[in-house]
Design a protein around this motif. Structure first.
Motif, PDB file in Angstrom:
ATOM      1  N   GLY A  23       0.820  -1.211   0.000  1.00 13.95           N
ATOM      2  CA  GLY A  23       0.000   0.000   0.000  1.00 13.95           C
ATOM      3  C   GLY A  23       0.849   1.254   0.000  1.00 13.95           C
ATOM      4  N   ALA A  24       1.891   1.263   0.822  1.00 15.23           N
ATOM      5  CA  ALA A  24       2.790   2.417   0.870  1.00 15.23           C
ATOM      6  C   ALA A  24       3.493   2.616  -0.469  1.00 15.23           C
ATOM      7  N   LEU A  25       3.921   1.521  -1.078  1.00 17.54           N
ATOM      8  CA  LEU A  25       4.583   1.630  -2.384  1.00 17.54           C
ATOM      9  C   LEU A  25       3.614   2.090  -3.468  1.00 17.54           C
ATOM     10  N   PHE A  26       2.386   1.605  -3.434  1.00 12.95           N
ATOM     11  CA  PHE A  26       1.388   2.056  -4.407  1.00 12.95           C
ATOM     12  C   PHE A  26       1.178   3.560  -4.304  1.00 12.95           C
ATOM     13  N   ILE A  27       1.121   4.080  -3.089  1.00 18.31           N
ATOM     14  CA  ILE A  27       0.941   5.520  -2.912  1.00 18.31           C
ATOM     15  C   ILE A  27       2.194   6.274  -3.363  1.00 18.31           C
ATOM     16  N   ALA A  28       3.354   5.758  -3.001  1.00 17.08           N
ATOM     17  CA  ALA A  28       4.610   6.425  -3.372  1.00 17.08           C
ATOM     18  C   ALA A  28       4.793   6.501  -4.883  1.00 17.08           C
ATOM     19  N   PHE A  29       4.392   5.446  -5.595  1.00 14.70           N
ATOM     20  CA  PHE A  29       4.550   5.421  -7.050  1.00 14.70           C
ATOM     21  C   PHE A  29       3.334   5.984  -7.784  1.00 14.70           C
ATOM     22  N   GLY A  30       2.345   6.466  -7.042  1.00 17.20           N
ATOM     23  CA  GLY A  30       1.172   7.071  -7.655  1.00 17.20           C
ATOM     24  C   GLY A  30       0.336   6.093  -8.457  1.00 17.20           C
ATOM     25  N   ALA A  31       0.140   4.909  -7.921  1.00 16.36           N
ATOM     26  CA  ALA A  31      -0.642   3.886  -8.619  1.00 16.36           C
ATOM     27  C   ALA A  31      -2.077   4.365  -8.835  1.00 16.36           C
ATOM     28  N   ASN A  32      -2.678   3.875  -9.891  1.00 19.22           N
ATOM     29  CA  ASN A  32      -4.039   4.240 -10.264  1.00 19.22           C
ATOM     30  C   ASN A  32      -5.022   3.683  -9.235  1.00 19.22           C
ATOM     31  N   THR A  33      -5.629   4.557  -8.452  1.00 13.58           N
ATOM     32  CA  THR A  33      -6.553   4.112  -7.401  1.00 13.58           C
ATOM     33  C   THR A  33      -7.892   3.644  -7.955  1.00 13.58           C
ATOM     34  N   ASP A  34      -8.113   3.805  -9.260  1.00 11.64           N
ATOM     35  CA  ASP A  34      -9.313   3.253  -9.880  1.00 11.64           C
ATOM     36  C   ASP A  34      -9.131   1.775 -10.212  1.00 11.64           C
ATOM     37  N   ASN A  35      -7.899   1.295 -10.191  1.00 11.41           N
ATOM     38  CA  ASN A  35      -7.600  -0.109 -10.436  1.00 11.41           C
ATOM     39  C   ASN A  35      -8.122  -0.927  -9.253  1.00 11.41           C
ATOM     40  N   ALA A  36      -8.811  -2.024  -9.531  1.00  5.55           N
ATOM     41  CA  ALA A  36      -9.426  -2.837  -8.485  1.00  5.55           C
ATOM     42  C   ALA A  36      -8.399  -3.427  -7.527  1.00  5.55           C
ATOM     43  N   LEU A  37      -7.272  -3.888  -8.052  1.00  3.45           N
ATOM     44  CA  LEU A  37      -6.243  -4.473  -7.185  1.00  3.45           C
ATOM     45  C   LEU A  37      -5.624  -3.422  -6.274  1.00  3.45           C
ATOM     46  N   VAL A  38      -5.321  -2.264  -6.816  1.00  4.37           N
ATOM     47  CA  VAL A  38      -4.745  -1.176  -6.014  1.00  4.37           C
ATOM     48  C   VAL A  38      -5.731  -0.757  -4.936  1.00  4.37           C
ATOM     49  N   LYS A  39      -6.985  -0.601  -5.305  1.00  2.00           N
ATOM     50  CA  LYS A  39      -8.022  -0.218  -4.339  1.00  2.00           C
ATOM     51  C   LYS A  39      -8.148  -1.263  -3.242  1.00  2.00           C
ATOM     52  N   PHE A  40      -8.132  -2.547  -3.617  1.00  2.00           N
ATOM     53  CA  PHE A  40      -8.223  -3.629  -2.634  1.00  2.00           C
ATOM     54  C   PHE A  40      -7.056  -3.579  -1.648  1.00  2.00           C
ATOM     55  N   VAL A  41      -5.842  -3.440  -2.157  1.00  2.00           N
ATOM     56  CA  VAL A  41      -4.656  -3.397  -1.289  1.00  2.00           C
ATOM     57  C   VAL A  41      -4.725  -2.191  -0.353  1.00  2.00           C
ATOM     58  N   LEU A  42      -5.106  -1.026  -0.866  1.00  2.00           N
ATOM     59  CA  LEU A  42      -5.194   0.171  -0.023  1.00  2.00           C
ATOM     60  C   LEU A  42      -6.283   0.037   1.034  1.00  2.00           C
ATOM     61  N   ASP A  43      -7.420  -0.562   0.677  1.00  2.00           N
ATOM     62  CA  ASP A  43      -8.504  -0.770   1.644  1.00  2.00           C
ATOM     63  C   ASP A  43      -8.071  -1.724   2.759  1.00  2.00           C
ATOM     64  N   VAL A  44      -7.409  -2.813   2.378  1.00  2.00           N
ATOM     65  CA  VAL A  44      -6.938  -3.778   3.383  1.00  2.00           C
ATOM     66  C   VAL A  44      -5.876  -3.122   4.264  1.00  2.00           C
ATOM     67  N   ALA A  45      -4.958  -2.379   3.663  1.00  2.00           N
ATOM     68  CA  ALA A  45      -3.911  -1.699   4.436  1.00  2.00           C
ATOM     69  C   ALA A  45      -4.520  -0.695   5.406  1.00  2.00           C
ATOM     70  N   ASP A  46      -5.571   0.007   4.978  1.00  2.00           N
ATOM     71  CA  ASP A  46      -6.248   0.946   5.878  1.00  2.00           C
ATOM     72  C   ASP A  46      -6.807   0.233   7.107  1.00  2.00           C
ATOM     73  N   ARG A  47      -7.270  -0.987   6.932  1.00  2.00           N
ATOM     74  CA  ARG A  47      -7.803  -1.755   8.068  1.00  2.00           C
ATOM     75  C   ARG A  47      -6.681  -2.312   8.942  1.00  2.00           C
ATOM     76  N   LEU A  48      -5.589  -2.712   8.322  1.00  2.00           N
ATOM     77  CA  LEU A  48      -4.499  -3.349   9.055  1.00  2.00           C
ATOM     78  C   LEU A  48      -3.608  -2.364   9.801  1.00  2.00           C
ATOM     79  N   ASP A  49      -3.750  -1.062   9.526  1.00  2.00           N
ATOM     80  CA  ASP A  49      -2.914  -0.100  10.236  1.00  2.00           C
ATOM     81  C   ASP A  49      -3.377   0.117  11.675  1.00  2.00           C
ATOM     82  N   LEU A  50      -4.520  -0.456  12.020  1.00  2.00           N
ATOM     83  CA  LEU A  50      -5.060  -0.453  13.383  1.00  2.00           C
ATOM     84  C   LEU A  50      -5.298   0.943  13.951  1.00  2.00           C
ATOM     85  N   GLY A  51      -5.350   1.946  13.094  1.00  2.00           N
ATOM     86  CA  GLY A  51      -5.593   3.314  13.542  1.00  2.00           C
ATOM     87  C   GLY A  51      -4.368   3.999  14.122  1.00  2.00           C
TER      88      GLY A  51
END
Length: 103
Positions: A23-51
């Protein structure tokens, strides 16, 4: 049985760390957030960061240029390390100790 559980815990924690790192690498490289895989990884990472390691309100927040990238790399990077350390500690606690070799 305990060895299998310890191994499963280690694998789960490693996968959690992998999602945060990707997720951090996707953000750093400016990955397309409309891509389903990128969106999935970012959503899961948002949950796993535990706040605690949230990229929007985490341990450290930058407000300068490229703040989103810095926040994601730092906070999710630290979060990934915490998952790995916790996984290793839990693995050692759960795994049965090996008997000492007799002399």
């Amino acid at each position: 049985m305990r060895s299998a559980v310890a191994h499963a815990v280690w694998v789960i924690c490693s996968i959690a760390a992998l999602f945060l790192a990707l997720g951090a690498l996707f953000i750093a490289f400016g990955a397309n957030t409309d891509n389903a895989l990128v969106k999935f990884v970012l959503d899961v990472a948002d949950r796993l960061d535990l706040g605690v390691f949230d990229r929007d309100d985490g341990v450290k927040q930058w407000t300068s240029d490229n703040a989103d990238t810095k926040n994601a790399l730092f906070n999710w990077g630290i979060g990934a390390l915490v998952w790995l350390v916790a996984g290793r500690i839990l693995d050692r606690l759960i795994r049965p100790s090996e008997p000492a070799a007799s002399r």
